[in-house]
Write an enzyme that holds these catalytic residues in place. Sequence first.
Site, PDB file in Angstrom:
ATOM      1  N   CYS A   1      53.888  68.662  54.298  1.00  0.00           N
ATOM      2  CA  CYS A   1      55.049  68.202  53.865  1.00  0.00           C
ATOM      3  C   CYS A   1      54.839  67.606  52.370  1.00  0.00           C
ATOM      4  O   CYS A   1      55.632  67.358  51.678  1.00  0.00           O
ATOM      5  CB  CYS A   1      55.541  67.056  54.961  1.00  0.00           C
ATOM      6  SG  CYS A   1      54.602  65.865  55.254  1.00  0.00           S
TER       7      CYS A   1
ATOM      8  N   LYS B   1      58.522  66.826  72.630  1.00  0.00           N
ATOM      9  CA  LYS B   1      58.507  68.275  72.587  1.00  0.00           C
ATOM     10  C   LYS B   1      57.919  68.845  71.214  1.00  0.00           C
ATOM     11  O   LYS B   1      58.362  68.886  70.364  1.00  0.00           O
ATOM     12  CB  LYS B   1      60.416  68.521  72.332  1.00  0.00           C
ATOM     13  CG  LYS B   1      60.657  69.901  72.656  1.00  0.00           C
ATOM     14  CD  LYS B   1      60.052  71.078  72.235  1.00  0.00           C
ATOM     15  CE  LYS B   1      60.481  71.507  70.974  1.00  0.00           C
ATOM     16  NZ  LYS B   1      59.800  72.443  70.263  1.00  0.00           N
TER      17      LYS B   1
ATOM     18  N   GLU C   1      61.482  73.882  49.268  1.00  0.00           N
ATOM     19  CA  GLU C   1      60.046  73.841  49.751  1.00  0.00           C
ATOM     20  C   GLU C   1      59.716  75.332  50.365  1.00  0.00           C
ATOM     21  O   GLU C   1      60.485  75.769  50.886  1.00  0.00           O
ATOM     22  CB  GLU C   1      60.219  72.958  50.835  1.00  0.00           C
ATOM     23  CG  GLU C   1      59.168  72.737  51.507  1.00  0.00           C
ATOM     24  CD  GLU C   1      58.962  71.566  52.906  1.00  0.00           C
ATOM     25  OE1 GLU C   1      59.829  72.090  53.636  1.00  0.00           O
ATOM     26  OE2 GLU C   1      58.305  70.743  53.156  1.00  0.00           O
TER      27      GLU C   1
ATOM     28  N   GLU D   1      61.134  62.536  59.352  1.00  0.00           N
ATOM     29  CA  GLU D   1      60.076  62.773  58.624  1.00  0.00           C
ATOM     30  C   GLU D   1      60.288  64.330  58.037  1.00  0.00           C
ATOM     31  O   GLU D   1      59.931  65.217  58.983  1.00  0.00           O
ATOM     32  CB  GLU D   1      58.793  62.393  58.924  1.00  0.00           C
ATOM     33  CG  GLU D   1      58.347  60.839  59.086  1.00  0.00           C
ATOM     34  CD  GLU D   1      58.269  60.270  57.799  1.00  0.00           C
ATOM     35  OE1 GLU D   1      57.618  60.811  56.807  1.00  0.00           O
ATOM     36  OE2 GLU D   1      58.638  59.071  57.733  1.00  0.00           O
TER      37      GLU D   1
HETATM   38  P1  NAD Z   1      61.190  72.693  62.225  1.00  0.00           P
HETATM   39  O1  NAD Z   1      62.257  72.016  61.781  1.00  0.00           O
HETATM   40  O2  NAD Z   1      61.474  74.335  62.190  1.00  0.00           O
HETATM   41  O3  NAD Z   1      60.657  72.442  63.485  1.00  0.00           O
HETATM   42  C1  NAD Z   1      60.106  70.975  64.062  1.00  0.00           C
HETATM   43  C2  NAD Z   1      60.341  70.950  65.466  1.00  0.00           C
HETATM   44  O4  NAD Z   1      61.826  70.876  65.704  1.00  0.00           O
HETATM   45  C3  NAD Z   1      59.826  71.952  66.296  1.00  0.00           C
HETATM   46  O5  NAD Z   1      59.208  71.186  67.314  1.00  0.00           O
HETATM   47  C4  NAD Z   1      61.154  72.700  66.758  1.00  0.00           C
HETATM   48  O6  NAD Z   1      60.821  73.276  68.016  1.00  0.00           O
HETATM   49  C5  NAD Z   1      62.134  71.635  66.809  1.00  0.00           C
HETATM   50  N1  NAD Z   1      63.523  72.085  66.495  1.00  0.00           N
HETATM   51  C6  NAD Z   1      63.899  73.108  65.812  1.00  0.00           C
HETATM   52  N2  NAD Z   1      65.244  73.312  66.001  1.00  0.00           N
HETATM   53  C7  NAD Z   1      65.546  71.990  66.680  1.00  0.00           C
HETATM   54  C8  NAD Z   1      67.065  71.825  67.185  1.00  0.00           C
HETATM   55  N3  NAD Z   1      68.153  72.580  66.817  1.00  0.00           N
HETATM   56  N4  NAD Z   1      67.124  70.383  67.918  1.00  0.00           N
HETATM   57  C9  NAD Z   1      65.799  70.234  68.144  1.00  0.00           C
HETATM   58  N5  NAD Z   1      64.593  70.229  67.879  1.00  0.00           N
HETATM   59  C10 NAD Z   1      64.435  71.463  67.119  1.00  0.00           C
HETATM   60  O7  NAD Z   1      60.019  72.617  61.352  1.00  0.00           O
HETATM   61  P2  NAD Z   1      58.560  73.267  61.257  1.00  0.00           P
HETATM   62  O8  NAD Z   1      58.544  74.542  60.534  1.00  0.00           O
HETATM   63  O9  NAD Z   1      58.033  73.179  62.679  1.00  0.00           O
HETATM   64  O10 NAD Z   1      57.601  72.308  60.250  1.00  0.00           O
HETATM   65  C11 NAD Z   1      57.751  72.352  58.907  1.00  0.00           C
HETATM   66  C12 NAD Z   1      58.607  71.545  58.374  1.00  0.00           C
HETATM   67  O11 NAD Z   1      58.098  69.938  58.699  1.00  0.00           O
HETATM   68  C13 NAD Z   1      58.476  71.187  56.729  1.00  0.00           C
HETATM   69  O12 NAD Z   1      59.662  71.307  56.129  1.00  0.00           O
HETATM   70  C14 NAD Z   1      57.478  69.936  56.469  1.00  0.00           C
HETATM   71  O13 NAD Z   1      57.784  69.439  55.269  1.00  0.00           O
HETATM   72  C15 NAD Z   1      57.891  69.228  57.719  1.00  0.00           C
HETATM   73  N6  NAD Z   1      56.899  68.143  57.783  1.00  0.00           N
HETATM   74  C16 NAD Z   1      57.337  66.836  57.519  1.00  0.00           C
HETATM   75  C17 NAD Z   1      56.208  65.631  57.614  1.00  0.00           C
HETATM   76  C18 NAD Z   1      56.669  64.524  57.138  1.00  0.00           C
HETATM   77  O14 NAD Z   1      55.835  63.576  57.661  1.00  0.00           O
HETATM   78  N7  NAD Z   1      57.596  64.344  56.215  1.00  0.00           N
HETATM   79  C19 NAD Z   1      55.067  66.140  58.177  1.00  0.00           C
HETATM   80  C20 NAD Z   1      54.988  67.334  58.331  1.00  0.00           C
HETATM   81  C21 NAD Z   1      55.961  68.488  58.431  1.00  0.00           C
END
Ligand code: NAD
Length: 493
Positions: free
Chosen positions: A285, A176, A384, A251
């Site tokens: 991230c 997804k 963040e 992650e």
């Molecule tokens: P997000 O948590 O809003 O969304 C990530 C994914 O989760 C998306 O596909 C979203 O549709 C899905 N999602 C959202 N709510 C959900 C739910 N209730 N159930 C299941 N899936 C759900 O994050 P974002 O804004 O897309 O990404 C940015 C974040 O990702 C930042 O916090 C960043 O630090 C983190 N990130 C971490 C890494 C790592 O390797 N640690 C790498 C890249 C980004």
Amino acid sequence: MTKRLDHFIAGEHVAPAAGEYFASTNPATLEVLYEAARGGAEDIDRAVSAARRTFESEGWRRLSATRRGHLLRRLGDLIGEHAEELALLESRDNGKLLREMRGQMQNLPEYYWYYAGLADKVQGSQIPATSVDILNYTQREPLGVVGAITPWNSPLTLTTSKIAPALAAGNTVVIKPSEYTSRTVLRLAELAAEAGFPAGAINVVTGLGAEAGAALVSHRDLAKISFTGSTLTGARIAAEAASRFIGCTLELGGKSPNIVFDDANVANAAMGVIAGIYAAAGQTCIAGSRVFAHRAVYDELLERVTERAASIRIGDPLLAETELGPLAFEAQLAKVDSYVRLGAEEGATVLAGGRRPEVDLPGYFYSPTVLTDVDNSMRVVREEIFGPVAAIMPFDDEDELVGLANDTEFGLAAGVWTQNLARAHRLARRLDAGTIWVNTYRAMSPMSPRQGFKSSGVGIEHGIESMHEYTRLKSVWINTDEGPVADPFVMRG
Ligand code: NAD
């Protein structure tokens, strides 16, 4: 009419059960690029069922691990052949620089080749026996259907970090992708089919997190969930996984310190600080968003960083000369700007940036920003921001620095700039983060395991360790003595 993209399930493009689509916009130009299928529980059920059928099929089960590795190698080759196309699609979708996405796509085959080579090295071991008659060995088995949920900042790379080890270990997957970047993950599924993966091995359901994402996490046939995204969503997913005792790899977010000592090469350190926070407009991230500089080099570092920040060329991410593209979507821009306002209210000085720059495109651009007069009590230092905002703080000695750097809920990465070898190793031990870079920043490889400490995650990505996260370990005990088994109720003398 706007192009419509459907799910990819069991090797076919499948229209959403509810018939609904949502628009995806180019964050630099604000043009609508396409509409993607808005998936729900029915689409997820279809995809997980397809993945389950393939997982249980003779064709997949009897495929040797070496042959499975060959499929991954072929997929890596195809990605390499389509690197330019994928880079362009991804840059248009999330606004990151075309040259950065091109670099990622050219590098991406190496992830598939690495796990291709590991596929037939998933093995157990023979355990020293408790008796000569007992043969005890372990075997690693695939889990079943793995769900992968990924964010928008590096869509294909972050998806690959999950599916390459999961497939190498013999699982099938349902992905997804982020609702902001559905395009390239769908393309990846098409390339996987072309590479020879059987239908149902790799499925993609696009849609919103609260709908398709939540339905995937709660599907009864899911064996494991692998998630990259925000800490808030990660906590929800971990709770759902825990309620059904399925594994999860998470992650999550970061607030990584990038530390410059007085014995560092300050010119190099300044470049490392800039790369750490302004690359990808800070939307990584591992962004080095907390910069600690020893008081003896603080002024020099600040001058170098602010000077370069002011000259960064902001604009169209597709142009070769552009150094900073837009933020990925409107809410992201509003979030970054509101954090900078909050910092100023908390007493920070906005030394550079802190505003929207003049750009002849209507997109979500934000200037590289430097905040000073900040400390660990402020929200801009604790939370963040996920944008091009560096909080720069002085320190006086190493013990104080270690306390300040570790005083955070996150533990993803840390950078150290020093020419003192003993200090480098000492800091690598003392800093509470899963990745430590010394005199470099943002280095990454499929071979090198990475793990977020504290609120930055659970489990490991990359390396052989990551592949093991997609297996379960079985212990087999065989009695090789064919003689009579003693009556358990007769006491042995
Ligand atoms: P997000 O948590 O809003 O969304 C990530 C994914 O989760 C998306 O596909 C979203 O549709 C899905 N999602 C959202 N709510 C959900 C739910 N209730 N159930 C299941 N899936 C759900 O994050 P974002 O804004 O897309 O990404 C940015 C974040 O990702 C930042 O916090 C960043 O630090 C983190 N990130 C971490 C890494 C790592 O390797 N640690 C790498 C890249 C980004």
